[in-house]
Scaffold this active site. Structure first.
Site, PDB file in Angstrom:
ATOM      1  N   LYS A   1      -5.502  12.396   7.161  1.00  0.00           N
ATOM      2  CA  LYS A   1      -6.038  11.354   8.037  1.00  0.00           C
ATOM      3  C   LYS A   1      -7.390  11.759   8.622  1.00  0.00           C
ATOM      4  CE  LYS A   1      -2.878   8.217   7.445  1.00  0.00           C
ATOM      5  NZ  LYS A   1      -3.200   6.919   6.815  1.00  0.00           N
TER       6      LYS A   1
ATOM      7  N   SER B   1      -5.250   7.444  11.716  1.00  0.00           N
ATOM      8  CA  SER B   1      -4.093   7.729  12.595  1.00  0.00           C
ATOM      9  C   SER B   1      -4.593   8.559  13.764  1.00  0.00           C
ATOM     10  CB  SER B   1      -3.038   8.531  11.822  1.00  0.00           C
ATOM     11  OG  SER B   1      -2.048   9.038  12.701  1.00  0.00           O
TER      12      SER B   1
ATOM     13  N   TYR C   1      -0.389  15.825   6.449  1.00  0.00           N
ATOM     14  CA  TYR C   1      -0.615  14.411   6.785  1.00  0.00           C
ATOM     15  C   TYR C   1      -1.835  14.292   7.691  1.00  0.00           C
ATOM     16  CZ  TYR C   1       0.155   9.800   8.907  1.00  0.00           C
ATOM     17  OH  TYR C   1      -0.002   8.512   9.366  1.00  0.00           O
TER      18      TYR C   1
ATOM     19  N   ASP D   1      -0.820   0.671  -7.314  1.00  0.00           N
ATOM     20  CA  ASP D   1      -0.714   2.035  -6.806  1.00  0.00           C
ATOM     21  C   ASP D   1      -2.145   2.431  -6.455  1.00  0.00           C
ATOM     22  OD1 ASP D   1      -0.658   4.733  -6.344  1.00  0.00           O
ATOM     23  OD2 ASP D   1       0.651   5.209  -8.037  1.00  0.00           O
TER      24      ASP D   1
END
Ligand code: NAD
Length: 262
Positions: free
Chosen positions: A161, A144, A157, A64
């Protein structure tokens, strides 16, 4: 032509499926020795088994990326298997679509923990090993296009990024004197399982009204007229893992078929 990555010891996180699995296979095809790491142990094992069956060399590892002790053990496992660590791809990540006004503190923590904190820990633990062994190294993060441009339905999100892009620049500045380069790949739109989660988030919160609407809307703006496959990222990954990129540092390179052009 000799394999460009012959004998290089490389960790890929999130290697159990999707982009990470393609990167692991593509890097192994160029001769790299792979530690295929994922919190999905079965996925990591299947990818490593496939590489070994094809004549490559790979070891699976359950991790993890938010747990520092597990990341430390992951780096130690690569060193134990292959003698040193040359490259790490901090690729594991999660996505979640939410209307901007609905994002909770829990949503924020969940996404930024894996995507940003997980990236930081991976960079730190890999760099410690690279410094200790000498000879430099390469860190490649998966950011991204959402890390280059805000996204109304993926705000947390996207923020996570942007953090990856920022960590890439900061890490490059901090680690360059040790001969360690830090770069990121910014993929565009790729139909992996992550998009199942993104579509579900859109549908559940009323952001879209039919299956695949978010994906198709985003895909329609790609200049090349098609979405990417994970394989489309392998060329950039091999370049960033190879000596050909030794003077490329601190960059977040967009591979999206012409969607976010800057
Ligand atoms: N698919 C896209 O369109 C797209 C676009 C841009 C960036 N990305 C980024 O690419 C990376 C890979 O995405 P993907 O599309 O292959 O997604 P995916 O969901 O198919 O695969 C992600 C993998 O990461 C693993 N993972 C998640 N959390 C983890 C954790 N805490 N520790 C260890 N492993 C963990 C999962 O088990 C899974 O195997 C992510 O960082 C994602 O944000 C994807």
């Amino acid at each position: 032509m000799p394999a460009t990555l012959a004998g290089r010891s490389i960790i890929v996180t999130g290697a159990g499926r999707g982009i990470g699995a393609a990167l692991a296979r593509g890097l192994a095809a160029e001769g790299a020795h792979l530690l295929a790491a994922d919190r999905d142990e079965a996925g990591a094992r299947a990818v490593a088994d496939g590489i070994n069956a094809d004549g490559g060399r790979a070891v699976p590892f359950a991790v993890d990326v938010v747990q520092r002790d597990q990341v430390r053990a992951m780096v130690a496992a690569a060193v134990s298997a292959f003698g040193r660590l040359d490259v790490i791809f901090n690729n594991a990540g999660i996505a979640q679509a939410r209307p901007f006004l609905s994002i909770t503190e829990e949503d924020w923590r969940q996404v930024t923990d894996v995507n940003a904190l997980g990236c930081l820990i991976g960079m730190q633990e890999a760099a410690r090993q690279m410094i200790a062994q000498g000879g430099g190294g390469k860190i490649v993060n998966t950011a991204s296009i959402a890390g280059r441009r805000g996204s109304p339905n993926l705000a947390h999100y996207s923020a996570s990024k942007f953090a990856v892009v920022s960590l890439t620049q900061s890490g490059a500045g901090a680690l360059g004197r040790h001969g360690i380069t830090v770069n990121a790949i910014c993929p565009g739109i790729i139909a992996t399982d992550m998009w199942t989660d993104i579509e579900q988030g859109h549908r559940e919160t009323g952001l879209t009204s039919r299956d695949n609407e978010a994906f198709e809307t985003a895909a329609a703006r790609i200049a090349l007229g098609r979405t990417a496959t994970p394989q489309d990222l392998v060329g950039m990954a091999c370049f960033l893992a190879s000596s050909g990129s030794d003077y490329v540092n601190g960059q977040s390179l967009v591979v999206d078929g012409g969607l976010v052009m800057m």
